[in-house]
Write an enzyme that holds these catalytic residues in place. Structure first.
Site, PDB file in Angstrom:
ATOM      1  CB  SER A 142      15.379-101.766 -57.245  1.00 63.77           C
ATOM      2  OG  SER A 142      15.471-100.696 -58.660  1.00 63.77           O
ATOM      3  CE1 TYR A 155      19.579 -99.416 -54.260  1.00 64.50           C
ATOM      4  CE2 TYR A 155      18.391-100.048 -56.898  1.00 64.50           C
ATOM      5  CZ  TYR A 155      17.825 -99.549 -55.242  1.00 64.50           C
ATOM      6  OH  TYR A 155      17.206 -99.784 -55.319  1.00 64.50           O
TER       7      TYR A 155
HETATM    8  N1  LIG Z   1      14.008 -93.501 -55.660  1.00 64.26           N
HETATM    9  C1  LIG Z   1      13.959 -94.253 -56.409  1.00 64.26           C
HETATM   10  O1  LIG Z   1      14.175 -94.058 -58.099  1.00 64.26           O
HETATM   11  C2  LIG Z   1      13.777 -95.953 -56.424  1.00 64.26           C
HETATM   12  C3  LIG Z   1      13.906 -96.933 -57.190  1.00 64.26           C
HETATM   13  C4  LIG Z   1      13.689 -97.999 -57.355  1.00 64.26           C
HETATM   14  C5  LIG Z   1      13.734 -98.419 -56.140  1.00 64.26           C
HETATM   15  N2  LIG Z   1      13.882 -97.708 -54.915  1.00 64.26           N
HETATM   16  C6  LIG Z   1      13.721 -98.035 -53.363  1.00 64.26           C
HETATM   17  O2  LIG Z   1      12.984 -97.966 -52.836  1.00 64.26           O
HETATM   18  C7  LIG Z   1      12.733 -97.644 -51.000  1.00 64.26           C
HETATM   19  C8  LIG Z   1      12.881 -96.454 -50.930  1.00 64.26           C
HETATM   20  O3  LIG Z   1      13.920 -95.047 -51.526  1.00 64.26           O
HETATM   21  P1  LIG Z   1      13.392 -93.581 -51.436  1.00 64.26           P
HETATM   22  O4  LIG Z   1      14.207 -93.050 -53.244  1.00 64.26           O
HETATM   23  O5  LIG Z   1      12.034 -93.154 -51.592  1.00 64.26           O
HETATM   24  O6  LIG Z   1      14.517 -92.924 -50.666  1.00 64.26           O
HETATM   25  P2  LIG Z   1      14.444 -92.648 -49.543  1.00 64.26           P
HETATM   26  O7  LIG Z   1      15.917 -91.892 -49.462  1.00 64.26           O
HETATM   27  O8  LIG Z   1      14.012 -90.836 -49.371  1.00 64.26           O
HETATM   28  O9  LIG Z   1      14.366 -92.523 -48.471  1.00 64.26           O
HETATM   29  C9  LIG Z   1      14.643 -93.812 -47.885  1.00 64.26           C
HETATM   30  C10 LIG Z   1      14.428 -93.727 -46.107  1.00 64.26           C
HETATM   31  O10 LIG Z   1      14.735 -94.856 -45.819  1.00 64.26           O
HETATM   32  C11 LIG Z   1      14.894 -94.478 -44.299  1.00 64.26           C
HETATM   33  N3  LIG Z   1      16.394 -95.674 -43.879  1.00 64.26           N
HETATM   34  C12 LIG Z   1      18.071 -95.501 -44.246  1.00 64.26           C
HETATM   35  N4  LIG Z   1      19.127 -96.643 -43.619  1.00 64.26           N
HETATM   36  C13 LIG Z   1      17.634 -97.099 -42.885  1.00 64.26           C
HETATM   37  C14 LIG Z   1      17.796 -97.781 -41.998  1.00 64.26           C
HETATM   38  N5  LIG Z   1      19.204 -98.622 -40.950  1.00 64.26           N
HETATM   39  N6  LIG Z   1      17.227 -98.082 -40.954  1.00 64.26           N
HETATM   40  C15 LIG Z   1      15.714 -97.822 -41.135  1.00 64.26           C
HETATM   41  N7  LIG Z   1      15.333 -96.870 -41.847  1.00 64.26           N
HETATM   42  C16 LIG Z   1      16.550 -96.455 -42.742  1.00 64.26           C
HETATM   43  C17 LIG Z   1      15.783 -93.670 -44.802  1.00 64.26           C
HETATM   44  O11 LIG Z   1      16.450 -92.512 -43.358  1.00 64.26           O
HETATM   45  C18 LIG Z   1      15.348 -92.747 -45.559  1.00 64.26           C
HETATM   46  O12 LIG Z   1      14.173 -92.444 -44.804  1.00 64.26           O
HETATM   47  C19 LIG Z   1      14.123 -97.172 -51.519  1.00 64.26           C
HETATM   48  O13 LIG Z   1      14.304 -99.323 -50.953  1.00 64.26           O
HETATM   49  C20 LIG Z   1      15.321 -97.841 -52.078  1.00 64.26           C
HETATM   50  O14 LIG Z   1      15.600 -98.677 -52.742  1.00 64.26           O
HETATM   51  C21 LIG Z   1      14.249 -95.882 -55.384  1.00 64.26           C
END
Ligand SMILES: NC(=O)c1ccc[n+]([C@@H]2O[C@H](COP(=O)([O-])OP(=O)(O)OC[C@H]3O[C@@H](n4cnc5c(N)ncnc54)[C@H](O)[C@@H]3O)[C@@H](O)[C@H]2O)c1
Length: 270
Positions: A142, A155
């Protein structure tokens, strides 16, 4: 690594960026094994896959369960014949509070999913990837993994751990056929807060609305990530916010930190 005709595992494939990675990979002719803790979310991804459904398998696994993760490679290989790539995308954020107000249960949950979950997946699949003529590991860190975001400090620490884990792996695997990529998304328009069980306070609503206007669509994020994988990129900055902050952080880490503090302070309790 070109993704066409490859078998690629995507964790977090039930929502947000992970789901869009699954759909984009399928559209490019890959076979995908989507892993998620939520069966309903995975079923929704299957529905969205439409006529590509036969190239997609789903696996309900909690990535913090090391024993369950250890059985995944054999299950996926027996279904699809091999695994050529993994994208570790599953992750959660923490409640928007300062460290002094964050209990150890919340801290361990974030570290277990974001860091240990990514590590368990990587270690489970690596022996199989090393046997392939070419293979790829992609870990989603991230923007918060290279600069401090107040209220998301643990985080950020978990994502900084993912950054160094991935960069270290890249070096260790240089003399193999396994390429490694670390991804730094900025703000992406997903339901990560709700999916992480984190409520955004009323005080932060206006700031949050401003931020959501700038958030990149998860489908666009997925396209940027897959383009980067196909170019074997060392690191991928997703979104102009991430690219801008990467630049500012190199010039002046303290100014970058202050800038983010000013952007984020509305999310923190008084
Ligand atoms: N959305 C943002 O702005 C953003 C920014 C930087 C980084 N990220 C990173 O991108 C990645 C995806 O984020 P997103 O925004 O798509 O989130 P999201 O919540 O839409 O999707 C995350 C998925 O991970 C699954 N998950 C959570 N815990 C789990 C576990 N213990 N075992 C298996 N699956 C699990 C959830 O059920 C969900 O389907 C994450 O690692 C997040 O930290 C997101």
């Amino acid at each position: 690594m070109q993704v066409q005709n490859k078998v690629i595992v995507v964790s977090g494939g039930g929502n947000g960026i992970g789901r869009e990675l699954v759909l984009n990979l399928l559209a490019k002719g890959a076979t995908v094994a989507a892993v998620d803790i939520s069966e309903t979310a995975l079923q929704e991804t299957v529905k969205l896959a439409g006529n590509k459904e036969h190239d997609l398998s789903t696996h309900v696994v909690n990535i913090t369960d090391r024993d369950a993760v250890a059985t995944l490679p054999e299950r996926i290989i027996s279904k699809h014949g091999a695994v050529d790539g993994i994208i570790n995308c599953a992750g959660i954020i923490q409640p928007f509070v300062r460290i002094k107000d964050l209990d150890f249960a919340a801290i361990e949950r974030v570290m277990n999913i974001n860091f240990y979950g990514t590590l368990y997946m990587t270690k489970a699949f690596l022996p199989h990837l090393l046997k392939r003529p070419e293979a790829h590991i992609t870990n989603i860190s991230s923007m918060g993994g290279f600069l401090p975001v107040p209220g998301q400090t643990i985080y950020g620490a978990s994502k900084a751990a993912v950054k160094l884990l991935t960069e270290g792996l890249h070096s260790e695997l240089l003399n193999t056929h396994v390429r490694v990529t670390v991804v730094f998304p900025g703000a992406i328009g997903t339901n990560i807060a709700a999916n992480s069980g984190v409520s955004i306070s009323a005080r932060s609503e206006s700031g949050n609305r401003q931020r959501s206007i700038k958030a990149l669509a998860p489908s666009k994020a997925a396209q940027i990530i897959i383009d980067g994988i196909e170019q074997n990129r060392y690191r991928i900055l997703v979104g102009s916010d991430s690219a801008f902050m990467d630049f500012i952080y190199r010039v002046s880490p303290s100014r970058a930190a202050k800038f983010i503090f000013n952007q984020m302070q509305s999310l923190l309790p008084e």
